[in-house]
Scaffold this motif. Structure first.
Motif: not given
Ligand SMILES: *[C@@H]1O[C@H](CO)[C@@H](O)[C@H](O)[C@H]1NC(C)=O
Ligand SMILES: [Ca+2]
Ligand SMILES: [Ca+2]
Length: 307
Positions: A266-271
């Motif tokens: 859902m949050e593509h900046c997580t990684t």
């Protein structure tokens, strides 16, 4: 697995805005990959009979009555293996853990049980993933393979620099709201311990706190500046929740997993966020690195706040 889904859904609805009760459940129920690393078998009081496919097999070719009599003798009865392994006995009737054959894993009840590995391969269920990882134990490939996120593998768009900057702002606001929500619901159930409650009480009673919900980044940044002290404890608290296998002041990939795995789709900046948190690149996120990631000042990092 259910719990993950509830968490996922509640996050999906409001991104990192509205915390719900389920969040806590998730953190308590987690089974991390760390269990894979431990070599010792794990003994537990609650042993689910029949979970072990080997035991099930025994039932199929032995006389039913004998099985019941043998149950107490079965050395595998109270012998727990980490995820991805099952108990078997050798010729001397000594129990040992061996890799589970992925084909003995129960099939997924739906797409929601799929997991994406760091090899960008979709595994039918977590069981399939851990069984596969077990077969690769000792190899470089197996060492690098982790459970990346919940759900089938999908295209995740790259996280841009300006998006990366927003991520910790929203996340620390969300952490604060999770804690306040837990505090509000804490009358009957002990979601927080006394020391934690005392800390959260101050945050809760601060009338100037932002209500949970979607807020503009300007507002979040402003609130952080104005009410900086309110954010210190939530950031420490989340670290303490994750740092449990073992609680050593460092988060491994698998300790971070409960937070990362539902969030990544859902949050593509997580990684990228968690990768960059590890500023010294040693693969562990230390408390100091974690705190810095959320914008806490160095002098406010305090091990004693993890209570
Ligand atoms: C991972 O797999 C998905 C689905 O098969 C694909 O769309 C995506 O581009 C892949 N990502 C990478 C980084 O290869
Ligand atoms: Ca740790
Ligand atoms: Ca580090």
């Amino acid at each position: 697995m259910r719990v993950w889904i509830v968490f996922l859904l509640c996050l999906a609805g409001h991104a990192m805005a509205a915390p719900t009760e389920e969040v806590l459940v998730t953190e308590e129920e987690l089974v991390t990959e760390e269990e894979l690393v431990t070599e010792e078998p794990i003994f537990e009081e609650e042993t689910e009979v029949g979970v072990n496919p080997v035991q099930v097999d025994v039932g199929e070719f032995d006389e039913a009555i004998e099985v019941i009599e043998d149950a107490e003798e079965n050395p595998c009865m109270n012998y727990h293996c980490k995820r991805g392994k099952v108990c078997e006995v050798d010729e001397d009737n000594t129990p040992m853990c061996v890799c589970q054959d992925p084909s003995t894993c129960p099939p997924a009840e739906g797409d929601f049980e799929h997991n994406c590995g760091t090899d960008n391969k979709t595994y039918e269920t977590a069981c399939h993933f851990f069984a596969t990882k077990c077969t690769l134990e000792g190899t470089k490939k197996g060492h690098k393979l982790h459970l990346d996120y919940i759900g089938p593998c999908k295209y995740i768009e790259p996280c841009l620099d300006n998006e990366l900057k927003e991520f910790p702002m929203r996340m620390r606001d969300w952490l604060k709201n999770v804690l306040v929500t837990l505090y509000e619901r804490d009358q009957d159930n002990d979601l927080l311990n006394e020391k934690q409650k005392l800390r959260v009480k101050k945050i809760y009673e601060n009338e100037k706190r932002l209500q949970a919900g979607e807020h503009s980044l300007d507002l979040l940044a402003q609130d952080f500046q104005k009410n900086y002290n309110m954010y210190i404890f939530p950031v420490h608290w989340q670290f303490g929740q994750l740092d449990q296998h073992p609680a050593d002041g460092y988060l491994t990939h698998s300790e971070l997993s409960p937070l990362r795995a539902p969030l990544i789709p859902m949050e593509h900046c997580t990684t990228r966020f968690f990768d960059e948190c590890d500023t010294d690149g040693d693969k562990y996120v230390a408390l100091e690195e974690w705190a810095a990631c959320f914008g806490l000042k160095e002098q406010d990092v305090d091990k004693d706040l993890i209570i």
